[in-house]
Design a protein around this motif. Structure first.
Motif: not given
Length: 305
Positions: A277-305
């Protein structure tokens, strides 16, 4: 990958430590963008442009995570045959969990979230005391999307998030596993603790989990996580020991048993530090927040947050 069996102070098997070479690269990779956005991808997928397993956004106050699961996990190990499960005995056997931990370590070495460093496969940690109501169904986040509320978590309540939809109780494989639930030979469900989600995700055993729920039973669990760092957490167990000893000193009728019990509790608390139960490592997403938003737009366009 080196392996070390960890035992309790009394000698009973408790966990399996995995020391993974630094050159290891996980096929299940958690990436983050900015301070709030995360994505879990299966890099072993045949299609390099496959949808991610999970997209998540931590709320600004860090009270929880809104998530959406665009695609199911397909890279889990092949279904376990009943004969193979019976060959490893039942949960009544003191070495049963150890056998399964080593078997699942073999599977994890072939693909999964392991990256370089120490990991632990444990059968009994504080946070695996998941809340199973009277009908034995664990509290599970909804699919394909929902919210994980950090404020709802306690030491007795931690969720399991399936990485694919659970099969119905009458599905053929689930029905076969239900027989194993009843005879005590059902293999453990393998879950992975992801610290940023404060939740377990199922790596192997979706149908076994479904079978346990259908039979109103708590499934056997093996939990994969990173160990805690000693220096950051020793103060807690030692501080607790000092408080217990101060109370014993202040009580004129406290006897040797109280001193012994305080020492045993310290040993148990220190032992837990190497379990996980120690911390889990995560890697920086290439392209940062814009790349993440692009993934949402492509794969979860109806995701209400």
């Amino acid at each position: 990958m080196d392996r070390t069996n960890l035992t309790r102070p009394g000698g009973e098997w408790d966990a399996l430590r995995l020391d993974v070479p630094e050159s290891a690269r996980p096929s299940l990779r958690l990436s983050v963008a900015g301070n709030r956005n995360l994505v879990l991808v299966d890099e072993s997928a045949a299609d390099a442009d496959a949808p991610p397993l999970l997209l998540g956004e931590i709320d600004p106050q860090c009270y929880g995570v809104d998530y959406h699961c665009p695609a199911p996990l397909h890279s889990s190990p092949a279904p376990l045959r009943a004969a193979d499960a019976r060959a490893l005995g039942s949960a009544d056997d003191r070495t049963w969990y150890a056998r399964w931990a080593h078997r699942m370590a073999d599977e994890l070495a072939a693909g999964g979230p392991l990256y370089g460093g120490a990991w632990v496969l444990s059968r009994d940690m504080d946070r695996t005391r998941l809340r199973f109501p009277a009908f034995a169904a664990p509290t599970m986040p909804t699919r394909p999307g929902g919210r994980i509320d950090f404020n709802a978590h306690t030491s007795d309540y931690w969720e399991i998030l399936p990485l694919r939809a659970l099969s119905p109780a009458e599905h053929g494989r689930v029905k076969a596993y239900r027989k194993q639930v009843r005879d005590g030979s059902l293999p453990p469900v393998l879950v992975w603790w992801i610290s940023v989600l404060q939740t377990h995700v199922v790596l192997d055993g979706h149908d076994r989990l479904a079978a346990s729920i259908a039979e109103h039973r708590v499934p056997p669990l093996l939990v994969l996580s990173r160990p805690m760092a000693y220096d950051a957490y020793v103060e807690g167990p030692v501080g607790g020991y000092e408080q217990r000893m101060a109370s014993i000193t202040a009580a004129p009728d406290a006897g040797a048993n109280a001193v012994r019990d305080a020492g045993l509790q310290l040993a148990r608390d220190l032992h837990r530090l190497r379990q996980g139960y120690g911390p889990t490592r995560a890697w920086p997403l290439k392209g940062g927040v814009p790349a993440w938003r692009s993934l949402v737009a492509r794969h979860a366009p109806d995701w209400a947050r």
